[in-house]
Design a protein around this motif. Structure first.
Motif, PDB file in Angstrom:
ATOM      1  N   GLN A   1      11.693   2.393  -1.200  1.00 36.08           N
ATOM      2  CA  GLN A   1      10.817   3.567  -1.240  1.00 36.08           C
ATOM      3  C   GLN A   1      10.879   4.315  -2.575  1.00 36.08           C
ATOM      4  O   GLN A   1      10.260   5.366  -2.732  1.00 36.08           O
ATOM      5  N   HIS A   2      11.596   3.749  -3.545  1.00 35.03           N
ATOM      6  CA  HIS A   2      11.774   4.449  -4.815  1.00 35.03           C
ATOM      7  C   HIS A   2      10.463   4.644  -5.571  1.00 35.03           C
ATOM      8  O   HIS A   2      10.299   5.627  -6.293  1.00 35.03           O
ATOM      9  N   GLU A   3       9.524   3.707  -5.422  1.00 30.89           N
ATOM     10  CA  GLU A   3       8.232   3.877  -6.082  1.00 30.89           C
ATOM     11  C   GLU A   3       7.478   5.079  -5.508  1.00 30.89           C
ATOM     12  O   GLU A   3       6.761   5.783  -6.222  1.00 30.89           O
ATOM     13  N   THR A   4       7.651   5.315  -4.212  1.00 31.94           N
ATOM     14  CA  THR A   4       7.016   6.468  -3.577  1.00 31.94           C
ATOM     15  C   THR A   4       7.651   7.766  -4.067  1.00 31.94           C
ATOM     16  O   THR A   4       6.964   8.775  -4.245  1.00 31.94           O
ATOM     17  N   VAL A   5       8.962   7.741  -4.308  1.00 33.90           N
ATOM     18  CA  VAL A   5       9.642   8.905  -4.880  1.00 33.90           C
ATOM     19  C   VAL A   5       9.115   9.176  -6.287  1.00 33.90           C
ATOM     20  O   VAL A   5       8.781  10.310  -6.639  1.00 33.90           O
ATOM     21  N   ARG A   6       9.027   8.107  -7.108  1.00 37.39           N
ATOM     22  CA  ARG A   6       8.506   8.266  -8.473  1.00 37.39           C
ATOM     23  C   ARG A   6       7.045   8.728  -8.445  1.00 37.39           C
ATOM     24  O   ARG A   6       6.616   9.514  -9.284  1.00 37.39           O
ATOM     25  N   GLY A   7       6.305   8.228  -7.471  1.00 37.39           N
ATOM     26  CA  GLY A   7       4.909   8.634  -7.342  1.00 37.39           C
ATOM     27  C   GLY A   7       4.772  10.118  -7.080  1.00 37.39           C
ATOM     28  O   GLY A   7       3.861  10.775  -7.601  1.00 37.39           O
ATOM     29  N   LEU A   8       5.686  10.685  -6.278  1.00 37.43           N
ATOM     30  CA  LEU A   8       5.656  12.118  -6.012  1.00 37.43           C
ATOM     31  C   LEU A   8       5.980  12.900  -7.279  1.00 37.43           C
ATOM     32  O   LEU A   8       5.328  13.913  -7.582  1.00 37.43           O
TER      33      LEU A   8
ATOM     34  N   ASN B   1       5.419  11.988 -10.298  1.00 38.82           N
ATOM     35  CA  ASN B   1       4.233  11.892 -11.162  1.00 38.82           C
ATOM     36  C   ASN B   1       3.125  12.824 -10.672  1.00 38.82           C
ATOM     37  O   ASN B   1       2.425  13.443 -11.480  1.00 38.82           O
ATOM     38  N   ALA B   2       2.951  12.909  -9.348  1.00 37.64           N
ATOM     39  CA  ALA B   2       1.926  13.798  -8.785  1.00 37.64           C
ATOM     40  C   ALA B   2       2.232  15.252  -9.106  1.00 37.64           C
ATOM     41  O   ALA B   2       1.328  16.033  -9.443  1.00 37.64           O
ATOM     42  N   ILE B   3       3.507  15.629  -9.022  1.00 34.92           N
ATOM     43  CA  ILE B   3       3.905  16.998  -9.353  1.00 34.92           C
ATOM     44  C   ILE B   3       3.625  17.296 -10.819  1.00 34.92           C
ATOM     45  O   ILE B   3       3.076  18.354 -11.165  1.00 34.92           O
ATOM     46  N   ALA B   4       3.978  16.335 -11.708  1.00 31.29           N
ATOM     47  CA  ALA B   4       3.745  16.528 -13.138  1.00 31.29           C
ATOM     48  C   ALA B   4       2.257  16.669 -13.430  1.00 31.29           C
ATOM     49  O   ALA B   4       1.839  17.497 -14.248  1.00 31.29           O
ATOM     50  N   SER B   5       1.439  15.873 -12.741  1.00 30.93           N
ATOM     51  CA  SER B   5      -0.012  15.931 -12.938  1.00 30.93           C
ATOM     52  C   SER B   5      -0.578  17.273 -12.487  1.00 30.93           C
ATOM     53  O   SER B   5      -1.421  17.877 -13.168  1.00 30.93           O
ATOM     54  N   LEU B   6      -0.112  17.750 -11.332  1.00 31.47           N
ATOM     55  CA  LEU B   6      -0.580  19.045 -10.817  1.00 31.47           C
ATOM     56  C   LEU B   6      -0.144  20.191 -11.731  1.00 31.47           C
ATOM     57  O   LEU B   6      -0.903  21.131 -11.977  1.00 31.47           O
TER      58      LEU B   6
ATOM     59  N   ASP C   1       5.118   5.874   2.887  1.00 33.77           N
ATOM     60  CA  ASP C   1       5.170   4.768   1.929  1.00 33.77           C
ATOM     61  C   ASP C   1       4.130   3.700   2.270  1.00 33.77           C
ATOM     62  O   ASP C   1       3.409   3.203   1.389  1.00 33.77           O
ATOM     63  N   GLU C   2       4.029   3.376   3.545  1.00 37.69           N
ATOM     64  CA  GLU C   2       3.049   2.383   3.996  1.00 37.69           C
ATOM     65  C   GLU C   2       1.622   2.853   3.715  1.00 37.69           C
ATOM     66  O   GLU C   2       0.782   2.070   3.264  1.00 37.69           O
ATOM     67  N   PHE C   3       1.360   4.128   3.971  1.00 33.96           N
ATOM     68  CA  PHE C   3       0.030   4.690   3.712  1.00 33.96           C
ATOM     69  C   PHE C   3      -0.308   4.612   2.220  1.00 33.96           C
ATOM     70  O   PHE C   3      -1.412   4.202   1.840  1.00 33.96           O
ATOM     71  N   LEU C   4       0.646   5.020   1.382  1.00 35.18           N
ATOM     72  CA  LEU C   4       0.402   5.043  -0.070  1.00 35.18           C
ATOM     73  C   LEU C   4       0.187   3.627  -0.614  1.00 35.18           C
ATOM     74  O   LEU C   4      -0.675   3.420  -1.485  1.00 35.18           O
ATOM     75  N   ARG C   5       0.926   2.672  -0.105  1.00 34.74           N
ATOM     76  CA  ARG C   5       0.741   1.284  -0.559  1.00 34.74           C
ATOM     77  C   ARG C   5      -0.601   0.740  -0.086  1.00 34.74           C
ATOM     78  O   ARG C   5      -1.276   0.005  -0.807  1.00 34.74           O
ATOM     79  N   GLY C   6      -1.002   1.135   1.138  1.00 37.37           N
ATOM     80  CA  GLY C   6      -2.289   0.689   1.646  1.00 37.37           C
ATOM     81  C   GLY C   6      -3.455   1.226   0.837  1.00 37.37           C
ATOM     82  O   GLY C   6      -4.504   0.581   0.728  1.00 37.37           O
ATOM     83  N   LYS C   7      -3.272   2.426   0.256  1.00 36.90           N
ATOM     84  CA  LYS C   7      -4.319   3.053  -0.570  1.00 36.90           C
ATOM     85  C   LYS C   7      -4.197   2.671  -2.049  1.00 36.90           C
ATOM     86  O   LYS C   7      -5.015   3.090  -2.868  1.00 36.90           O
ATOM     87  N   GLY C   8      -3.152   1.899  -2.375  1.00 43.93           N
ATOM     88  CA  GLY C   8      -2.969   1.493  -3.761  1.00 43.93           C
ATOM     89  C   GLY C   8      -2.414   2.586  -4.661  1.00 43.93           C
ATOM     90  O   GLY C   8      -2.448   2.476  -5.886  1.00 43.93           O
ATOM     91  N   VAL C   9      -1.882   3.660  -4.057  1.00 46.56           N
ATOM     92  CA  VAL C   9      -1.316   4.755  -4.854  1.00 46.56           C
ATOM     93  C   VAL C   9       0.002   4.337  -5.478  1.00 46.56           C
ATOM     94  O   VAL C   9       0.301   4.692  -6.627  1.00 46.56           O
ATOM     95  N   VAL C  10       0.796   3.582  -4.723  1.00 44.67           N
ATOM     96  CA  VAL C  10       2.025   2.990  -5.264  1.00 44.67           C
ATOM     97  C   VAL C  10       1.992   1.489  -4.964  1.00 44.67           C
ATOM     98  O   VAL C  10       1.290   1.041  -4.060  1.00 44.67           O
ATOM     99  N   LYS C  11       2.751   0.746  -5.728  1.00 42.63           N
ATOM    100  CA  LYS C  11       2.773  -0.726  -5.577  1.00 42.63           C
ATOM    101  C   LYS C  11       4.170  -1.219  -5.321  1.00 42.63           C
ATOM    102  O   LYS C  11       5.140  -0.547  -5.593  1.00 42.63           O
TER     103      LYS C  11
END
Length: 204
Positions: free
Chosen positions: A128-135, A137-142, A194-204
């Protein structure tokens, strides 16, 4: 009769509050103005529950139905925009289960509640580390857009915190957010995110 001093006042909303999450409210109904004053005076929280049906603003005798698991909110800041209107900022703390509820004559809901355990302080799984990194990145973007979505400190090391913050910003139905908030296992909650984000292609 139950002693109102030992009951939790409820604020049914079209939102799901998560532990550690932010809550912003514009309060103008008399029942909630009185509630905010009492919470400030007595330094006590109120309960936020998601609406299943009905409206946030009282419409005559319209019935409302709300979820039986909610989150306590503590007041962080209260500003008076103008007479009769308050801008309120709160923070989610602990989940609770409504065991019995009733409505006062002024429309305010009170409930006998039972506190639910906090999330276990477990780390995200390696997968799930990619989902952690994705969050992160989302915070930095916001932040780059001038938005500060979450209260510091950030706890990327906690599966429950990461899952809750994703749940707050993902465009998923209210009922789905409610089910995720109710999950007692933070790793299971994060796995679904994590499953939702991978299904949407947000994280890989």
């Amino acid at each position: 009769m139950t002693d109102p001093a030992h009951e939790t006042p409820l604020f049914p909303l079209n939102t799901v509050l998560f532990p550690g999450g932010r809550l912003g409210l514009k309060v103008f109904e008399a029942r909630y103005l009185d509630l905010m004053s009492a919470c400030l005076r007595e330094q006590r929280p109120f309960g936020v529950v998601a609406l299943r049906s009905g409206q946030e603003v009282r419409q005559g005798d319209d019935a409302v139905a709300f979820e039986t698991i909610g989150v306590l909110a503590e007041l962080v800041e209260v500003d008076s925009l103008r007479p009769g209107i308050l801008q309120v900022r709160g923070r989610g703390t602990q989940r609770f289960q409504v065991e019995q509820s009733h409505q006062q004559a002024d429309g305010l809901w009170l409930a006998r509640t039972r506190l639910l355990p906090d999330d276990e302080p477990v780390a995200p799984a390696a997968s799930q580390h990619e989902t952690v990194r994705g969050l992160a990145n989302a915070i930095a973007s916001l932040k780059a857009q001038g938005a500060e979505p979450f209260d510091a400190p950030y706890h990327f090391e906690l599966a429950g915190w990461v899952a809750n913050r994703w749940c707050e910003i993902l465009p998923i139905p209210l009922a789905a957010k409610q089910k995720l908030m109710e999950l007692p296992d933070p790793l299971a909650r994060l796995a679904l995110v994590d499953e939702f984000l991978r299904g949407k292609g947000v994280v890989k």
